[in-house]
Design a protein around this motif. Structure first.
Motif, PDB file in Angstrom:
ATOM      1  N   ARG A 233     -14.370  28.826  -2.222  1.00  0.00           N
ATOM      2  CA  ARG A 233     -13.321  28.221  -3.057  1.00  0.00           C
ATOM      3  C   ARG A 233     -12.439  29.306  -3.694  1.00  0.00           C
ATOM      4  O   ARG A 233     -11.219  29.179  -3.749  1.00  0.00           O
ATOM      5  CB  ARG A 233     -13.950  27.366  -4.165  1.00  0.00           C
ATOM      6  CG  ARG A 233     -14.567  26.102  -3.672  1.00  0.00           C
ATOM      7  CD  ARG A 233     -13.556  24.973  -3.701  1.00  0.00           C
ATOM      8  NE  ARG A 233     -14.090  23.800  -3.044  1.00  0.00           N
ATOM      9  CZ  ARG A 233     -13.873  23.457  -1.776  1.00  0.00           C
ATOM     10  NH1 ARG A 233     -13.104  24.218  -1.018  1.00  0.00           N
ATOM     11  NH2 ARG A 233     -14.386  22.385  -1.255  1.00  0.00           N
ATOM     12  N   ILE A 236     -10.269  30.940  -1.008  1.00  0.00           N
ATOM     13  CA  ILE A 236      -9.148  30.079  -0.587  1.00  0.00           C
ATOM     14  C   ILE A 236      -7.988  30.249  -1.560  1.00  0.00           C
ATOM     15  O   ILE A 236      -6.823  30.301  -1.184  1.00  0.00           O
ATOM     16  CB  ILE A 236      -9.598  28.597  -0.525  1.00  0.00           C
ATOM     17  CG1 ILE A 236     -10.613  28.393   0.596  1.00  0.00           C
ATOM     18  CG2 ILE A 236      -8.404  27.668  -0.290  1.00  0.00           C
ATOM     19  CD1 ILE A 236     -11.323  27.056   0.547  1.00  0.00           C
ATOM     20  N   ARG A 237      -8.328  30.351  -2.829  1.00  0.00           N
ATOM     21  CA  ARG A 237      -7.284  30.536  -3.858  1.00  0.00           C
ATOM     22  C   ARG A 237      -6.707  31.948  -3.822  1.00  0.00           C
ATOM     23  O   ARG A 237      -5.734  32.244  -4.508  1.00  0.00           O
ATOM     24  CB  ARG A 237      -7.879  30.313  -5.256  1.00  0.00           C
ATOM     25  CG  ARG A 237      -8.195  28.888  -5.617  1.00  0.00           C
ATOM     26  CD  ARG A 237      -8.401  28.749  -7.126  1.00  0.00           C
ATOM     27  NE  ARG A 237      -9.410  29.661  -7.635  1.00  0.00           N
ATOM     28  CZ  ARG A 237     -10.708  29.388  -7.696  1.00  0.00           C
ATOM     29  NH1 ARG A 237     -11.153  28.226  -7.261  1.00  0.00           N
ATOM     30  NH2 ARG A 237     -11.560  30.250  -8.181  1.00  0.00           N
ATOM     31  N   GLU A 320      -5.654   5.751   1.236  1.00  0.00           N
ATOM     32  CA  GLU A 320      -5.549   6.672   0.103  1.00  0.00           C
ATOM     33  C   GLU A 320      -6.188   8.010   0.475  1.00  0.00           C
ATOM     34  O   GLU A 320      -6.894   8.104   1.474  1.00  0.00           O
ATOM     35  CB  GLU A 320      -6.237   6.076  -1.123  1.00  0.00           C
ATOM     36  CG  GLU A 320      -5.475   4.890  -1.710  1.00  0.00           C
ATOM     37  CD  GLU A 320      -6.215   4.224  -2.848  1.00  0.00           C
ATOM     38  OE1 GLU A 320      -5.564   3.518  -3.632  1.00  0.00           O
ATOM     39  OE2 GLU A 320      -7.446   4.368  -2.944  1.00  0.00           O
ATOM     40  N   ILE A 321      -5.968   8.970  -0.359  1.00  0.00           N
ATOM     41  CA  ILE A 321      -6.504  10.304  -0.050  1.00  0.00           C
ATOM     42  C   ILE A 321      -7.674  10.638  -0.976  1.00  0.00           C
ATOM     43  O   ILE A 321      -8.682  11.174  -0.568  1.00  0.00           O
ATOM     44  CB  ILE A 321      -5.387  11.363  -0.168  1.00  0.00           C
ATOM     45  CG1 ILE A 321      -4.264  11.022   0.808  1.00  0.00           C
ATOM     46  CG2 ILE A 321      -5.927  12.757   0.119  1.00  0.00           C
ATOM     47  CD1 ILE A 321      -2.960  11.684   0.514  1.00  0.00           C
ATOM     48  N   VAL A 322      -7.512  10.257  -2.222  1.00  0.00           N
ATOM     49  CA  VAL A 322      -8.542  10.567  -3.209  1.00  0.00           C
ATOM     50  C   VAL A 322      -9.053   9.260  -3.802  1.00  0.00           C
ATOM     51  O   VAL A 322      -8.272   8.341  -4.065  1.00  0.00           O
ATOM     52  CB  VAL A 322      -7.960  11.458  -4.336  1.00  0.00           C
ATOM     53  CG1 VAL A 322      -9.035  11.829  -5.330  1.00  0.00           C
ATOM     54  CG2 VAL A 322      -7.343  12.703  -3.746  1.00  0.00           C
ATOM     55  N   LEU A 336     -10.528  19.858 -11.192  1.00  0.00           N
ATOM     56  CA  LEU A 336      -9.870  19.164 -10.087  1.00  0.00           C
ATOM     57  C   LEU A 336     -10.674  19.397  -8.812  1.00  0.00           C
ATOM     58  O   LEU A 336     -10.867  20.528  -8.387  1.00  0.00           O
ATOM     59  CB  LEU A 336      -8.454  19.731  -9.915  1.00  0.00           C
ATOM     60  CG  LEU A 336      -7.432  18.866  -9.218  1.00  0.00           C
ATOM     61  CD1 LEU A 336      -7.250  17.546  -9.952  1.00  0.00           C
ATOM     62  CD2 LEU A 336      -6.112  19.612  -9.122  1.00  0.00           C
ATOM     63  N   ASP A 337     -11.176  18.315  -8.248  1.00  0.00           N
ATOM     64  CA  ASP A 337     -11.985  18.430  -7.035  1.00  0.00           C
ATOM     65  C   ASP A 337     -11.131  18.278  -5.793  1.00  0.00           C
ATOM     66  O   ASP A 337     -10.188  17.496  -5.795  1.00  0.00           O
ATOM     67  CB  ASP A 337     -13.024  17.310  -7.010  1.00  0.00           C
ATOM     68  CG  ASP A 337     -14.222  17.670  -7.838  1.00  0.00           C
ATOM     69  OD1 ASP A 337     -14.665  18.810  -7.733  1.00  0.00           O
ATOM     70  OD2 ASP A 337     -14.706  16.798  -8.587  1.00  0.00           O
ATOM     71  N   PRO A 338     -11.466  18.968  -4.716  1.00  0.00           N
ATOM     72  CA  PRO A 338     -10.813  18.640  -3.444  1.00  0.00           C
ATOM     73  C   PRO A 338     -11.242  17.231  -3.026  1.00  0.00           C
ATOM     74  O   PRO A 338     -12.289  16.751  -3.472  1.00  0.00           O
ATOM     75  CB  PRO A 338     -11.363  19.676  -2.460  1.00  0.00           C
ATOM     76  CG  PRO A 338     -12.173  20.617  -3.243  1.00  0.00           C
ATOM     77  CD  PRO A 338     -12.433  20.044  -4.576  1.00  0.00           C
ATOM     78  N   PRO A 339     -10.465  16.557  -2.183  1.00  0.00           N
ATOM     79  CA  PRO A 339     -10.837  15.195  -1.797  1.00  0.00           C
ATOM     80  C   PRO A 339     -12.226  15.155  -1.175  1.00  0.00           C
ATOM     81  O   PRO A 339     -12.616  16.073  -0.442  1.00  0.00           O
ATOM     82  CB  PRO A 339      -9.779  14.806  -0.766  1.00  0.00           C
ATOM     83  CG  PRO A 339      -8.632  15.702  -1.028  1.00  0.00           C
ATOM     84  CD  PRO A 339      -9.205  16.971  -1.558  1.00  0.00           C
ATOM     85  N   ARG A 341     -13.066  12.994   0.991  1.00  0.00           N
ATOM     86  CA  ARG A 341     -12.882  12.671   2.406  1.00  0.00           C
ATOM     87  C   ARG A 341     -12.552  13.950   3.175  1.00  0.00           C
ATOM     88  O   ARG A 341     -11.722  14.756   2.737  1.00  0.00           O
ATOM     89  CB  ARG A 341     -11.742  11.672   2.587  1.00  0.00           C
ATOM     90  CG  ARG A 341     -12.063  10.333   2.021  1.00  0.00           C
ATOM     91  CD  ARG A 341     -10.907   9.391   2.177  1.00  0.00           C
ATOM     92  NE  ARG A 341     -10.673   9.015   3.567  1.00  0.00           N
ATOM     93  CZ  ARG A 341      -9.689   8.208   3.928  1.00  0.00           C
ATOM     94  NH1 ARG A 341      -8.860   7.723   3.025  1.00  0.00           N
ATOM     95  NH2 ARG A 341      -9.530   7.885   5.192  1.00  0.00           N
ATOM     96  N   LEU A 343     -11.185  16.616   5.924  1.00  0.00           N
ATOM     97  CA  LEU A 343      -9.884  16.787   6.557  1.00  0.00           C
ATOM     98  C   LEU A 343      -9.969  16.498   8.055  1.00  0.00           C
ATOM     99  O   LEU A 343      -9.016  16.036   8.672  1.00  0.00           O
ATOM    100  CB  LEU A 343      -9.423  18.231   6.331  1.00  0.00           C
ATOM    101  CG  LEU A 343      -7.961  18.555   6.488  1.00  0.00           C
ATOM    102  CD1 LEU A 343      -7.118  17.723   5.544  1.00  0.00           C
ATOM    103  CD2 LEU A 343      -7.728  20.030   6.209  1.00  0.00           C
TER     104      LEU A 343
END
Lengths: 1188, 382
Positions: A233, A236-237, A320-322, A336-339, A341, A343
């Motif tokens: 994580r 990635i940032r 929806e995405i989230v 803030l969490d990544p979705p 679902r 990718l």
């Protein structure tokens, strides 16, 4: 299309796309061409195949050849009884299905479906898949959970795959680490860490902190978590410093040799850059890098199922995405969490070939996974737990307590045979080291006894005289000649199974007593897993795909337990209630396509209703603990606010713990309630002392009038008592054992009845056979009899006999009895018995394949029924008041029970805010006899406030509290003091609870605004002022029919008479009979009967045809109706969907019991609707499964 | 106050499938009878009956299963009749619709015309009119049309479709079994129970309330109308009226950024005759002159020998306006474009109305991009 060779590829990933809209997944390259222009290329990938039958597999698919998915079921006993649980695939079959080549590797981050919504893989399926792929080891890493560890480890050993037990832990700052137990110490750390993360945080929101990780770090191997991990994580940032800092911290915690950098290549946009940096970091810190990444589904084509599962779990619609479900509790640090679902659908369990392709440039990463697996011990889980001791010398104490109670129960001069029996049982219990078990059970039963809590033993524990002496059972095993070996075989092959029924309302108190006595670290419940079944799948998938609530409800109401998920589509054609309901198949297409793959996937964890475990070791060293939703009842610091449960269900827990089943039987609540109501007038009344020899009780049994009797109310039970002519407790136990196991039962009931009534002669070839089967007329009725036959005729030990009996039942699909035929015959003949005796005994043994009862269990249930019948016969009002208060309980709902109470002369009084209690209460009534008022003590039941549907607990409490000071003087006084919300006030008026103030309900409804204003005015006045009460308007009241409908709708029962009484005049005029008249018809006479069909039953039949049984209810009672397949296919829709039906058929005599055989069933339009204003619907349930 | 007409076509489904009236036949949907032929109805088949019941009554009943396509075709053609008379048409179930006649002085001749027209082509129809949709619908079943309070007095409260179901139930609880009782209730009493809604309920119960017709048919259409109660016989005057109508219609289309290539002209003569003329152009009629030419071509060969009392111009099947932007900022470089953009946006906004200018960033983004954006925002990936 791939970018040309030599291009600079910046990113390469795969996207799932809108697969539900027919869009294909695609591969994306972001690259820079030779001129320096940044470009993006998209290439479609093969579409996900949801139906394997539609087209051949698009790529290598090693799992299609053999079904590796286990069939999980909620209740093993029931499923085994119905015989549809397929045996697991053999290891040879699994291995044979292997395909592919490439270097071996070990998947180190596999999630099972106990990760709830994050994986479609069953814990048992994971090692099977690994074996099929020829992978030497596999690691389970569910988030904060070891729920699947036992299933996973056992199946892995069976398949020859090394199980690595681990879990993933989400940090407060985000990102998950994977920790794998290296040895037994590591396993203990893992359990303690998971427990700590659960118990120190709000329920359902476990969280790991660095402090917790530091406290429980011994014996653990740490993986950085791949793409879900905190290091990835950070990278990635682009926060390389943070990544290095985190890695340093992990190295400090676990040591450099125990930290592994997990490199994930699941085609994510940032993979190229992040993986490069990860390898540099691993090199810098001298850490081992391994191939990894979370695995959530078996094959690529399972991704849509996984995606829908995630949507359902996170409350996310498909487009929806989230999702809308919060990931953190309010008190926890938010982020803030990544979705949730994914990718793409690339997180599947890749074959060796596929992994070789993914890691073509770094085969060492695959090799390193095997090195990690080698560092883990073969067995990391602990041995079985021991029960906490009750004294310094438990065996001695058990003897002492037993003998003391034996003398109290049997008198000081015990018969030698009885002494020998007790001594024999005690010796075995002590020899097998189970003294503590019995003392613990004795202790909490004694505690319950002192508090007047009703309880009784059930199951095989009743077979023990010691259990009777200790008070664990109310059935004298010695007097009934019960066979002790069934409960506790001599070889210790079975653990003692002590099942005790308590009052449902007192169960939590008992659990808290155990916690206080043994300590919160040593007592917990076991968990139960809720899974996706037919209705759940329809609801959840329907919601995900945006179907309206009404459409989902409509479908769900028409489908019931008999329709398994894979048969939903078929049932739309085959079931009349679905065939005629116009359910549009195209709207539910995703439900149908997903159903089979979603079947049995766990969806939540809850507390098991009865299982409690105790251990002398702290429980969190053996299995992780977490909170359940069951709240404590006491404000005591030693008691937790919620009940703790271990993360294992009963199937896993049984290998480590001896559990007590603190069950509840509503029959105990009914007896207890009757007792407390009777004690108002008769302080010495004791339900436990009711005689079991009461002839009137058996007469009632023989009459079949048993509606409202616990354990005996079902039509089959009632019929069996009539046919058997029950005369005593033993007969009643025969019926219990013959009928209650259901259609999968082992007892030949018709033969039993014929022999019992002397209609079929029988004899015994050998005196030993008479000894064993004499009391059951030569038929095997109880499980013990099989044990006795095997012991006496074949010479098996008690343990061997019990094992064979168990296998005959559980392995009946392969006809286990026939498999051991030669051995049994040989053994019998070698012991000197003739060939004919041998074959007769073998037939008796091999035929007992269905589900059966132990005799003690049948006696215990019969005991409760007989005591209940006595109460119902002699104290009907207190009995029915208790029964209605104990709802939901028993076979019939409150409407039928209220009807039965009325039939027995008990008056039902409307709810009354001045008189009703929270539960149903008993009142005296005055009646007119020869124009003389006659007071009937306990002649009526006052309907409870809690029976008013929609009346909240605070309003009920306010009513009871306010009237303690002074009675309510008027409608306005009531509203101003209780101040109920407007809708609850409407319910109170419509249910008749305010009739005391004014019998005109409509006037009060009209005055609601004034009453609320008046209440407001009084409330606002700072001085105790007196305001004049407004006047009620004058309006014409509701009709009788309107009132009856309101009462049924709100109370769920009828007060004055059944709703069918409104139809009686009309149907009688047309020649229809009441159910009572129909029951008195001569066999073969035809008749028309009109009523409300309730309690529909579709038992499986050997021919596969459907036979429907139901009760037709009217104001005179119930009529037992049978519909054969032809009638069901013709009129099934009317039976299932119509509140009232007109039935044409004829009476049938079944050994004295009258049933009705339907020829045609038509919907009946109630005339009641013509008498009421609201003609929209009738609040009548047409079938039990429709009402849910 | 506008006059609203409710129309309910009888035997709609039977007609949609072309079932002969003398044959016992029924249209079925979800195992229920949707409609039945006259012969079937004479034998006791009623709409709403279950199929098993119907089969039990008439064993040789011919049953046709419901499907969308025949219904859609018939629905469109009968609703077109309604378009000729009103300003707005709102369809309900396939066989029912409401038409807004505007502030019509005398709706009776319109109803007569409609009745004749529909019955000629489609069979019997029930018509009713009133100030609100529900009143018009209620009066469909009453003949002759008494004044509103009398018409409504005996309607059961549960059929008072102008208000919500929960309100209807509450009225029943309070003892108001018929709409007439509600109409006679004091407003103060209603206010106590229904708060702000009381006024509207009372007005509806008295047959006065406003219950507008939503223009939902034809789909994506706009119309303009001009009434000349004294009658226009002079062609020049009529052309002037048509020119004004063209201007109004085009202005409205420009305002809403719509365009269409079909126009319908409905002319009502003083004897009550209504004529409809339709023309479909090969290209969009998006200017006044183009539309006017189309109208003139429509009427060129027609002889108008009677005075015209109403002219209605309707453009159906409208689509979004497509406009080339060839000259828009195209000659500027990137920096100049950025500098010039804001004033241009303001200028366009002032001309077409605020909110009519949409930046590219405000356009609907494909889901794929949305997904990547969310991932990017939550992971910090750059």
């Amino acid at each position: 299309m791939k970018p040309p060779d030599g291009s600079e590829i910046q990113a390469h990933w795969r996207e799932a796309g809108e697969w539900w809209a027919g869009e294909r997944p695609q591969e994306v390259w972001r690259w820079v061409d030779s001129t320096g222009v940044r470009r993006e290329t998209l290439a479609p990938l093969p579409a996900y195949r949801l139906d394997s039958k539609q087209s051949p597999p698009a790529e290598e698919n090693h799992r299609e050849e053999i079904a590796l998915r286990p069939h999980k079921v909620r209740d093993v006993k029931v499923s085994e009884a119905s015989g549809w649980v397929p045996a697991p695939p053999s290891v040879t079959d699994i291995r044979r299905s292997q395909k592919g080549s490439g270097p071996p590797y070990a998947p180190l981050h596999v999630l099972s479906n106990y990760a709830f919504g994050r994986s479609t893989l069953f814990a048992e399926e994971i090692p099977r898949l690994a074996a099929a792929l020829d992978l030497p080891a596999v690691a389970l890493a569910d988030p904060f959970s070891l729920t699947g560890a036992v299933e996973f480890a056992r199946e892995a050993r069976r398949c020859g795959v090394k199980p690595l037990i681990g879990a993933s832990f989400e940090l407060a700052e985000g990102g998950s680490l994977v920790l794998i137990a290296r040895d037994k110490t590591g396993y203990r750390s893992l359990c303690q860490l998971i427990s700590e993360c659960h118990l120190s945080e709000p329920r359902l929101f476990p969280m790991a902190t660095w402090d917790r990780l530091a406290r429980f770090s011994r014996g653990l191997l740490c993986l950085t978590g791949g793409d879900l991990g905190p290091i990835d994580r950070a990278l990635i940032r682009g926060d390389h410093e943070r990544a290095a800092e985190l890695l340093t911290r992990l190295v400090d915690l676990y040591g450099p040799s125990n930290v592994f950098v997990e490199i994930e290549r699941s085609y994510l946009p940032w993979t190229l850059g992040v993986n490069q940096r990860l390898r540099e970091l691993a090199q810098h810190f001298r850490l081992t890098a391994v191939a990894g990444g979370a695995i959530t589904h078996a094959v690529r084509d399972d991704f849509p199922v996984q995606d829908v599962l995630t949507c359902a779990e996170t409350l996310c619609a498909i487009d929806e995405i989230v999702g809308r479900k919060p990931t953190r509790a309010e008190a926890q640090p938010q982020r803030l969490d990544p979705p949730a679902r994914a990718l793409n659908g690339e997180r599947f369990l890749a074959s060796r070939t596929e992994m070789a392709v993914r890691f073509f440039d770094a085969p060492d990463l695959l090799q390193n996974t095997l090195q990690l697996a080698d560092r883990v011990d073969d067995e990391v889980m602990p041995g079985p737990a021991t029960m906490p001791p009750h004294s310094d010398n438990d065996p001695e104490m058990l003897r002492e307590v037993t003998w003391r109670n034996a003398r109290r129960l049997y008198g000081d001069r015990l018969r030698p045979r009885l002494r020998r029996r007790i001594e024999h049982e005690l010796d075995r219990m002590i020899q097998l080291n189970f003294s503590s078990h019995f003392l613990v059970a004795w202790d909490f039963c004694q505690w319950a006894e002192e508090r007047g809590i009703h309880y009784s033993g059930r199951g095989s524990v009743v077979d023990s005289v010691v259990a009777y002496c200790l008070g664990l059972s109310r059935i004298d095993a010695y007097a009934h000649h019960l066979h002790f070996d069934r409960f506790l075989p001599a070889d210790g092959s079975k653990r003692p199974d002590i099942d005790i029924d308590f009052e449902a309302k007192k169960r939590q108190e008992l659990r808290e007593y155990l916690v206080r006595t043994y300590g919160r670290q040593h007592v917990a419940g076991i968990s139960a897993i809720g899974a996706y079944h037919t209705r759940g799948i329809i609801r959840e998938v329907g919601k995900v795909f945006g179907l309206s609530e009404s459409a989902i409800q409509y479908f769900c109401k028409r489908i019931h337990g008999g329709v398994s998920p894979e048969r939903i589509v078929k049932s739309l054609e085959s079931r009349p209630e679905l065939r005629s309901s116009g359910i549009p198949a195209e709207r539910f297409q995703w439900v149908f396509r997903m159903a089979e793959k979603l079947a049995d996937i766990p969806r939540n964890m809850r507390s098991h209703s009865s299982g409690v475990i105790l251990s002398v070791q702290p429980l969190d060293e053996i299995a992780p603990l977490q909170w359940s939703a069951a709240e404590g009842t006491e404000e005591d610091e030693s008691i937790d606010p919620y009940w703790r449960i271990v993360q294992w269900d009963k199937r896993s827990a049984k290998y480590f713990f001896d559990k007590f089943d603190i069950l509840c039987l509503r029959g105990q609540d009914v007896l207890s309630g009757t007792e407390s109501r009777m004690r108002v007038s008769f302080p010495n009344f004791d339900a436990k002392t009711i005689s079991l020899q009461d002839e009137e009780s058996y007469r009632a049994m023989r009459s079949g009038e048993l509606i409202g009797i616990p354990q005996s109310a079902s039509p089959a039970m009632r019929q069996a008592h009539v046919r058997l002519r029950t005369e005593n407790l033993h007969d009643a136990s025969l019926v219990q054992a013959g009928i209650r196991p259901g259609v999968g039962g082992a007892v030949k009931m018709n033969t039993l009845i014929a022999r019992r009534r002397g209609l079929e002669p029988y004899s015994f070839e050998h005196p030993e056979l008479e000894n064993i089967l004499g009391h059951t007329y030569g038929i095997v009725v109880f499980q013990e009899q099989i044990d006795q036959l095997l012991q006496s005729f074949c010479g098996y030990s008690s343990g061997e006999a019990e094992d064979i009996r168990d296998k005959i039942h559980k392995r009946r699909r392969e006809d286990y009895g026939q498999l051991i035929r030669d051995e049994i015959l040989h053994r019998i003949q070698s012991r000197g018995f003739s060939e004919s005796i041998a074959s007769h005994v073998f037939e008796l043994i091999a035929a007992f394949k269905g589900y059966g009862f132990a005799q003690g269990h049948a006696l215990a249930f019969a005991d409760i029924s007989i005591r209940s019948i006595h109460c119902q016969q002699n104290y009907p009002a207190p009995y029915f008041a208790s029964l209605l208060s104990a709802q939901p309980a028993g076979y019939y709902g409150p409407c039928t029970l209220a009807n039965e109470a009325r039939q027995r002369g008990v008056l039902l009084l409307r709810p009354d805010v001045c008189k009703s209690e929270d539960d149903f209460s008993v009142e005296d009534v005055t009646t007119e006899l020869m124009q003389t008022p006659l007071r009937v003590p306990s002649g009526a039941i006052r309907i409870a406030l809690k029976q008013i549907a929609g009346l909240s607990q605070p309003t009920r409490s306010a009513i009871l509290r306010e009237r303690q000071g002074a009675p309510f003087a008027s409608f306005f006084d009531f509203v101003s003091r209780v101040r109920p919300p407007r809708d609850e006030l409407t319910l109170l008026i419509l249910s008749g609870a305010l009739d005391t103030f004014n019998p005109n309900r409509r006037c009060m409804l009209a005055a609601i605004p004034e009453a609320l204003e008046f209440a407001q005015l009084l409330h606002q006045a700072s001085l105790p002022l007196t305001f004049p009460e407004p006047k009620l308007p004058e309006l014409v009241d509701f009709s009788v029919a309107d009132r009856a409908l309101h009462e049924r709708r709100i109370l769920g029962l009828d007060i004055e008479s059944h709703l069918m009484s409104f139809e009686r005049e009309c149907v009688s005029r047309k020649g229809a009979l009441s159910t009572r008249e129909a029951k008195n018809l001569r066999p073969g006479r035809k008749a028309i009967v009109v009523g409300n069909p309730i309690r529909l039953r579709f038992p499986p039949t050997p021919s596969g045809k459907r036979v429907v049984f139901f009760d037709l209810e009217d104001e005179a009672g119930l009529l037992n109706v049978t519909c054969f397949d032809r009638v069901y296919q013709l009129d099934g829709h009317a039976i299932v969907c119509s509140p009232y039906v007109t039935l044409i058929g004829h009476a049938q005599d079944r050994d004295g019991h009258t049933a009705f055989l339907a020829k045609r069933v038509f919907p009946y339009r109630p005339r009641l609707l013509d008498q009421v204003v609201d003609k929209t619907h009738l609040p009548v349930e047409s079938a039990d499964f429709l009402a849910r | 106050m506008n006059t609203i007409v409710a129309a309910q076509l009888k035997g709609f489904y039977v007609r949609a499938w072309g079932l002969p009236a003398d044959e016992p036949a029924a249209v079925a949907h979800e195992k229920g009878v949707l409609d039945a032929t006259l012969a079937a109805q004479k034998q006791g088949i009623q709409p709403g009956m279950t199929l098993p019941e119907a089969r039990a009554i008439v064993p040789d009943l011919r049953i046709v299963s419901f499907s969308e396509s025949p219904v859609a075709a018939l629905r469109e053609s009968w609703l077109d009749c309604l378009v000729e008379v009103g300003q707005a048409v709102e369809p309900g179930m396939p066989h029912e619709a409401w038409v807004d006649l505007g502030p019509h002085p005398d709706p009776e001749p319109v109803l007569r015309f409609l009745s004749e027209r529909i019955e000629r082509d489609f069979g019997s129809v029930r018509l009713g009119y009133g100030e609100s949709k529900w009143l018009a619908e209620a009066r469909c079943h009453l003949c002759p049309y008494p004044n509103p309070p009398l018409a409504l007095a005996d309607i059961p409260t549960l059929d008072f479709r102008g208000i919500s179901e929960s309100f209807r139930e509450q009225f029943v609880f309070l003892g108001f079994d018929h709409v007439g009782e509600i109409a006679g209730a004091p407003l103060s009493l209603l206010k106590k129970h229904f708060g702000r809604e009381a006024d509207r309920i009372l007005q509806l119960a008295q047959g006065k309330g406003h219950d507008p017709v939503r223009p939902a048919y034809p789909l994506a259409s706009r119309a303009v109308e001009r009434r000349t109660p004294d009658g226009v016989k002079d062609r020049l005057v009529l052309d002037a009226i048509l020119h004004r109508l063209c201007k109004n219609l085009i202005r409205r289309l420009c305002h809403e950024e719509l365009q269409g290539s079909e126009v319908r002209l409905v002319i009502e003569f003083e004897d009550g005759l209504i004529q409809t003329y339709t023309r479909k152009a090969p290209r969009p009629l998006n200017t006044v002159s183009l539309l006017q030419v189309a109208i003139q071509q429509l009427l060129s060969a027609k002889v108008l020998d009677q005075a015209v009392v109403r002219v209605r111009m309707l453009m159906p099947h409208l689509s979004r306006l497509v406009r080339p932007q060839s000259g828009f900022l195209s000659t500027l470089n990137l920096h100049q474009k950025a500098a010039a953009l804001e004033p241009k946006i303001l200028e366009i906004g002032s001309k077409f109305g605020e909110g009519k200018v949409c930046r590219a960033s405000q356009l609907e983004v494909p889901r794929r991009i949305q997904v990547l954006r969310v991932w990017r925002e939550t992971t910090g990936w750059k």
